[in-house]
Scaffold this motif. Structure first.
Motif, PDB file in Angstrom:
ATOM      1  N   ARG A 106     -12.353  -5.761   8.359  1.00 48.96           N
ATOM      2  CA  ARG A 106     -12.509  -6.454   7.218  1.00 48.96           C
ATOM      3  C   ARG A 106     -13.495  -5.454   6.354  1.00 48.96           C
ATOM      4  O   ARG A 106     -14.272  -6.034   5.713  1.00 48.96           O
ATOM      5  CB  ARG A 106     -13.330  -7.712   7.326  1.00 48.96           C
ATOM      6  N   ASP A 107     -13.402  -4.213   6.552  1.00 55.88           N
ATOM      7  CA  ASP A 107     -14.105  -3.350   5.888  1.00 55.88           C
ATOM      8  C   ASP A 107     -13.977  -3.244   4.241  1.00 55.88           C
ATOM      9  O   ASP A 107     -12.770  -3.653   3.948  1.00 55.88           O
ATOM     10  CB  ASP A 107     -14.115  -1.788   6.491  1.00 55.88           C
ATOM     11  N   SER A 108     -14.786  -2.609   3.622  1.00 56.51           N
ATOM     12  CA  SER A 108     -14.380  -2.676   2.145  1.00 56.51           C
ATOM     13  C   SER A 108     -13.231  -2.247   1.490  1.00 56.51           C
ATOM     14  O   SER A 108     -12.599  -2.630   0.711  1.00 56.51           O
ATOM     15  CB  SER A 108     -15.639  -1.943   1.503  1.00 56.51           C
ATOM     16  N   SER A 109     -12.660  -1.157   2.153  1.00 58.74           N
ATOM     17  CA  SER A 109     -11.468  -0.467   1.770  1.00 58.74           C
ATOM     18  C   SER A 109     -10.314  -1.361   1.923  1.00 58.74           C
ATOM     19  O   SER A 109      -9.292  -1.549   1.255  1.00 58.74           O
ATOM     20  CB  SER A 109     -11.174   0.872   2.290  1.00 58.74           C
ATOM     21  N   MET A 110     -10.376  -2.019   3.074  1.00 60.14           N
ATOM     22  CA  MET A 110      -9.258  -3.019   3.636  1.00 60.14           C
ATOM     23  C   MET A 110      -9.171  -4.135   2.512  1.00 60.14           C
ATOM     24  O   MET A 110      -8.261  -4.629   2.134  1.00 60.14           O
ATOM     25  CB  MET A 110      -9.440  -3.624   4.937  1.00 60.14           C
ATOM     26  N   GLN A 111     -10.567  -4.864   2.295  1.00 62.60           N
ATOM     27  CA  GLN A 111     -10.639  -5.865   1.176  1.00 62.60           C
ATOM     28  C   GLN A 111     -10.068  -5.791   0.177  1.00 62.60           C
ATOM     29  O   GLN A 111      -9.488  -6.591  -0.674  1.00 62.60           O
ATOM     30  CB  GLN A 111     -12.039  -6.210   1.283  1.00 62.60           C
ATOM     31  N   THR A 112     -10.374  -4.527  -0.314  1.00 67.32           N
ATOM     32  CA  THR A 112      -9.452  -4.019  -1.869  1.00 67.32           C
ATOM     33  C   THR A 112      -8.108  -4.050  -1.582  1.00 67.32           C
ATOM     34  O   THR A 112      -7.359  -4.550  -2.495  1.00 67.32           O
ATOM     35  CB  THR A 112      -9.974  -2.567  -1.836  1.00 67.32           C
ATOM     36  N   ARG A 113      -7.571  -3.808  -0.473  1.00 68.47           N
ATOM     37  CA  ARG A 113      -6.178  -3.515  -0.247  1.00 68.47           C
ATOM     38  C   ARG A 113      -5.503  -4.962  -0.207  1.00 68.47           C
ATOM     39  O   ARG A 113      -4.448  -5.538  -0.696  1.00 68.47           O
ATOM     40  CB  ARG A 113      -5.597  -3.007   0.802  1.00 68.47           C
ATOM     41  N   TYR A 114      -6.500  -6.063   0.702  1.00 69.18           N
ATOM     42  CA  TYR A 114      -5.941  -7.491   0.756  1.00 69.18           C
ATOM     43  C   TYR A 114      -5.962  -8.006  -0.884  1.00 69.18           C
ATOM     44  O   TYR A 114      -5.168  -8.652  -0.990  1.00 69.18           O
ATOM     45  CB  TYR A 114      -6.929  -8.260   1.619  1.00 69.18           C
ATOM     46  N   THR A 137       0.856  -1.281   0.098  1.00 72.38           N
ATOM     47  CA  THR A 137      -0.135   0.087   0.063  1.00 72.38           C
ATOM     48  C   THR A 137       0.930   1.351  -0.006  1.00 72.38           C
ATOM     49  O   THR A 137       0.323   2.289  -0.220  1.00 72.38           O
ATOM     50  CB  THR A 137      -0.719   0.066   1.204  1.00 72.38           C
TER      51      THR A 137
END
Length: 374
Positions: A212-220, A15
């Protein structure tokens, strides 16, 4: 597991602009019996000279080793398993032992426990089968889209392949393994007589830290994609995971409770596992939460409560687990569906670091629920 403390570093690499010097390395009462399964010969050479516990004890050689061909979608995976038993007559209780999920974990983590329990079994005819996960350990490691459903399908298929409704099947699992088995049991896909969850977990290294929010899921997803690429993926994996310094650091910081148990020979054996072709695919999924069987503590607790009154469940927590992991284990102390909760020395791999101590608790659990006579 062994990835937990380098998770922040590896996530940051995906990131922000990378600078290498900034990172440190690294259900019902139906019963079962085992039956012969279809296997294929393998040319893989397994080195049993590596001690299965950190105490440099004598190698714990299994009675039998083999490979099972697991056919899943368009893939055929050679899954390694081994059997441990003593020659005894009479009714047999079968124990399936499943390792934690990590790029450096194998069936070896359960060998000490298997040996100890079988030696305690007295007149009882106990048998232990330890199986590696697909994509890990001594199993083949194809490039697949690994997720919790894939791993659950594997557990269900393996249990159904090796068992029939005659004798008892008990399942002992470390880390995510017990939670995945519990999920399958709650759905009625498998029906073990009992489950022992040793240092149970449900969240991968990044989700348990960052959520596990959406922004974190995108980064994962971005990180997972990089790790799976042929060139950059291997570079990142080698820099952060596949080196002896990283492995030693992780084991000493939170995987084992006693740093002195992390010997050079042991670290070398773990490092060798990370150099195998395809070794990064399952870890990429585990690190970023794709192998998590549930998405929250509430769902974690619901798995156990859903089995209340159906099967006995033992939870083995540890004194030295990382803070977040320990909190999830402690949440099970008074949880519905948990028949017994105990705490032992160790961190995330107590059954490997202190096999006799864990075997004692597991054997007591067998005595209390199945009238085992020592």
């Amino acid at each position: 597991m062994a990835m937990a403390s380098f998770a922040i570093s590896i996530f940051s690499l995906a990131t922000v602009a990378p600078t290498c010097k900034n990172y440190r390395p690294f259900l019902s009462q139906t019963t079962y019996s085992f039956k012969s399964i279809s296997i294929r010969a393998s040319s893989t050479s397994l080195d049993y000279s590596t001690p299965s516990s950190v105490n440099e004890q004598k190698a714990l050689k299994p009675t039998k080793t083999n490979y099972w061909e697991w056919k899943f979608k368009d893939n055929v995976i050679d899954v390694y398993y081994e059997e441990h038993e003593h020659e005894r007559t009479g009714p047999q209780k079968n124990i399936l032992m499943i390792p934690t999920i990590s790029d450096v974990r194998t069936v070896e983590e359960w060998r000490g426990v298997a040996k100890d329990i079988l030696e305690r079994s007295g007149k009882l005819n106990l048998r232990a089968t330890i199986v590696d996960w697909p994509g890990l350990g001594f199993s083949s490691r194809p490039k697949m889209d690994y997720d919790a459903d894939v791993m659950e399908n594997f557990v269900v298929d393996f249990i159904n392949e090796i068992s029939s409704s005659e004798n008892d099947l008990l399942v002992f699992g470390g880390g995510h393994a017990a939670t995945i088995v519990g999920r399958a049991a709650k759905k009625g896909l498998v029906k073990p007589k009992a489950i022992a969850a040793v240092a149970p977990t449900w969240a991968g290294p990044l989700p348990i830290v960052f959520g596990r929010d959406s922004s974190m899921q995108t980064r994962y997803g971005l990180l997972r994609g990089i790790l799976r690429t042929p060139g950059a993926g291997w570079m990142m994996y080698n820099m952060l995971v596949s080196n002896e310094g990283a492995i030693q650091s992780q084991y000493k910081s939170h995987v084992y409770a006693n740093p002195q148990n992390v010997t050079p020979a042991f670290v070398q054996s773990r490092y060798k596992l990370t150099t195998e072709k395809g070794s990064r695919y399952v870890p990429a999924a585990f690190l970023t939460g794709l192998l998590d069987p549930v998405n929250s503590r509430d769902e974690f607790l619901e798995l156990f409560s859903g089995l209340e009154g159906k099967i006995p469940i033992l939870v083995v927590s540890t004194e030295g687990s990382p803070k977040r992991s320990k909190a999830e284990m402690e949440a099970l102390r008074e949880a519905r569906g948990v028949s017994k909760f105990v705490k032992v020395a160790g961190a995330l791999l107590p059954h490997e670091e202190y096999p006799s101590m864990v075997a004692e608790e597991l054997y007591k659990f067998l005595q209390e629920n199945f009238e085992v006579n020592a």
